[in-house]
Motif scaffolding. Sequence first.
Motif, mmCIF file in Angstrom:
data_model
loop_
_atom_site.group_PDB
_atom_site.id
_atom_site.type_symbol
_atom_site.label_atom_id
_atom_site.label_comp_id
_atom_site.label_asym_id
_atom_site.label_seq_id
_atom_site.Cartn_x
_atom_site.Cartn_y
_atom_site.Cartn_z
ATOM 1 N N ILE A 14 0.839 -1.201 0.000
ATOM 2 C CA ILE A 14 0.000 0.000 0.000
ATOM 3 C C ILE A 14 0.874 1.251 0.000
ATOM 4 C CG2 ILE A 14 -1.625 1.346 1.391
ATOM 5 C CD1 ILE A 14 -2.850 -1.356 2.267
ATOM 6 N N ALA A 15 1.902 1.263 0.841
ATOM 7 C CA ALA A 15 2.804 2.419 0.894
ATOM 8 C C ALA A 15 3.521 2.612 -0.441
ATOM 9 C CB ALA A 15 3.821 2.233 2.024
ATOM 10 N N ALA A 16 3.931 1.535 -1.081
ATOM 11 C CA ALA A 16 4.595 1.636 -2.381
ATOM 12 C C ALA A 16 3.640 2.191 -3.435
ATOM 13 C CB ALA A 16 5.121 0.273 -2.817
ATOM 14 N N GLY A 17 2.401 1.751 -3.421
ATOM 15 C CA GLY A 17 1.411 2.259 -4.373
ATOM 16 C C GLY A 17 1.138 3.738 -4.179
ATOM 17 N N ILE A 18 1.023 4.164 -2.930
ATOM 18 C CA ILE A 18 0.788 5.577 -2.646
ATOM 19 C C ILE A 18 1.984 6.409 -3.075
ATOM 20 C CG2 ILE A 18 0.521 7.244 -0.762
ATOM 21 C CD1 ILE A 18 -1.216 5.119 0.651
ATOM 22 N N SER A 19 3.190 5.925 -2.827
ATOM 23 C CA SER A 19 4.376 6.694 -3.212
ATOM 24 C C SER A 19 4.500 6.812 -4.733
ATOM 25 C CB SER A 19 5.640 6.084 -2.619
ATOM 26 O OG SER A 19 5.864 4.795 -3.139
ATOM 27 N N VAL A 20 4.141 5.772 -5.461
ATOM 28 C CA VAL A 20 4.174 5.846 -6.927
ATOM 29 C C VAL A 20 3.158 6.874 -7.416
ATOM 30 C CG1 VAL A 20 3.608 4.550 -9.034
ATOM 31 C CG2 VAL A 20 5.083 3.528 -7.301
ATOM 32 N N ALA A 21 1.970 6.897 -6.804
ATOM 33 C CA ALA A 21 0.950 7.878 -7.197
ATOM 34 C C ALA A 21 1.419 9.302 -6.907
ATOM 35 C CB ALA A 21 -0.354 7.588 -6.463
ATOM 36 N N ILE A 22 2.039 9.508 -5.754
ATOM 37 C CA ILE A 22 2.532 10.847 -5.400
ATOM 38 C C ILE A 22 3.618 11.289 -6.379
ATOM 39 C CG2 ILE A 22 3.852 12.117 -3.660
ATOM 40 C CD1 ILE A 22 2.259 10.582 -1.532
ATOM 41 N N ILE A 23 4.533 10.395 -6.722
ATOM 42 C CA ILE A 23 5.602 10.737 -7.668
ATOM 43 C C ILE A 23 5.016 11.105 -9.024
ATOM 44 C CG2 ILE A 23 7.533 9.752 -8.974
ATOM 45 C CD1 ILE A 23 8.248 8.188 -6.396
ATOM 46 N N ALA A 24 4.022 10.362 -9.475
ATOM 47 C CA ALA A 24 3.402 10.662 -10.772
ATOM 48 C C ALA A 24 2.719 12.026 -10.748
ATOM 49 C CB ALA A 24 2.397 9.572 -11.129
ATOM 50 N N ILE A 25 2.030 12.336 -9.667
ATOM 51 C CA ILE A 25 1.339 13.628 -9.551
ATOM 52 C C ILE A 25 2.338 14.773 -9.507
ATOM 53 C CG2 ILE A 25 -0.071 15.029 -8.003
ATOM 54 C CD1 ILE A 25 -1.571 12.420 -7.291
ATOM 55 N N VAL A 26 3.391 14.614 -8.723
ATOM 56 C CA VAL A 26 4.402 15.675 -8.613
ATOM 57 C C VAL A 26 5.096 15.908 -9.949
ATOM 58 C CG1 VAL A 26 6.620 16.246 -7.532
ATOM 59 C CG2 VAL A 26 4.737 15.424 -6.133
ATOM 60 N N ASN A 27 5.390 14.842 -10.671
ATOM 61 C CA ASN A 27 6.004 14.998 -11.995
ATOM 62 C C ASN A 27 5.077 15.743 -12.948
ATOM 63 O OD1 ASN A 27 8.513 13.884 -11.556
ATOM 64 N ND2 ASN A 27 7.860 11.826 -12.094
ATOM 65 N N GLY A 28 3.804 15.437 -12.905
ATOM 66 C CA GLY A 28 2.843 16.127 -13.763
ATOM 67 C C GLY A 28 2.722 17.598 -13.414
ATOM 68 N N ILE A 29 2.674 17.909 -12.133
ATOM 69 C CA ILE A 29 2.593 19.309 -11.703
ATOM 70 C C ILE A 29 3.881 20.041 -12.041
ATOM 71 C CG2 ILE A 29 2.456 20.800 -9.664
ATOM 72 C CD1 ILE A 29 0.544 18.763 -8.434
ATOM 73 N N GLY A 30 5.006 19.373 -11.907
ATOM 74 C CA GLY A 30 6.296 19.993 -12.214
ATOM 75 C C GLY A 30 6.397 20.401 -13.672
ATOM 76 N N ASP A 31 5.914 19.545 -14.563
ATOM 77 C CA ASP A 31 5.943 19.876 -15.994
ATOM 78 C C ASP A 31 5.051 21.076 -16.288
ATOM 79 O OD1 ASP A 31 7.713 17.837 -16.510
ATOM 80 O OD2 ASP A 31 6.160 16.403 -17.126
ATOM 81 N N LYS A 32 3.884 21.130 -15.659
ATOM 82 C CA LYS A 32 2.977 22.260 -15.881
ATOM 83 C C LYS A 32 3.572 23.550 -15.332
ATOM 84 C CE LYS A 32 -1.284 19.621 -15.998
ATOM 85 N NZ LYS A 32 -2.575 19.350 -15.358
ATOM 86 N N LEU A 33 4.195 23.470 -14.163
ATOM 87 C CA LEU A 33 4.815 24.666 -13.584
ATOM 88 C C LEU A 33 5.966 25.164 -14.442
ATOM 89 C CD1 LEU A 33 4.892 23.985 -9.746
ATOM 90 C CD2 LEU A 33 3.647 25.778 -10.939
ATOM 91 N N LYS A 34 6.743 24.240 -14.954
ATOM 92 C CA LYS A 34 7.859 24.633 -15.823
ATOM 93 C C LYS A 34 7.339 25.357 -17.060
ATOM 94 C CE LYS A 34 11.867 22.824 -18.266
ATOM 95 N NZ LYS A 34 12.629 21.632 -18.630
ATOM 96 N N GLY A 35 6.276 24.851 -17.647
ATOM 97 C CA GLY A 35 5.676 25.499 -18.802
ATOM 98 C C GLY A 35 5.136 26.880 -18.465
#
Length: 55
Positions: free
Chosen positions: A23-44
Amino acid sequence: MTNLVSRFVKDESGATAIEYGLIAAGISVAIIAIVNGIGDKLKGTFTSVSTQLRP
């Protein structure tokens, strides 16, 4: 010996720890995916603001 085997079969503490780990691994993967998506939008966004502010 039979008592030892029956206690081993009934013991579920290791399985619970593995489930919590998954469960912890699944949550961490979801958080990493969300942060990467937000990071790309912020960079743009910052790139767009930067180009608009150039003289």
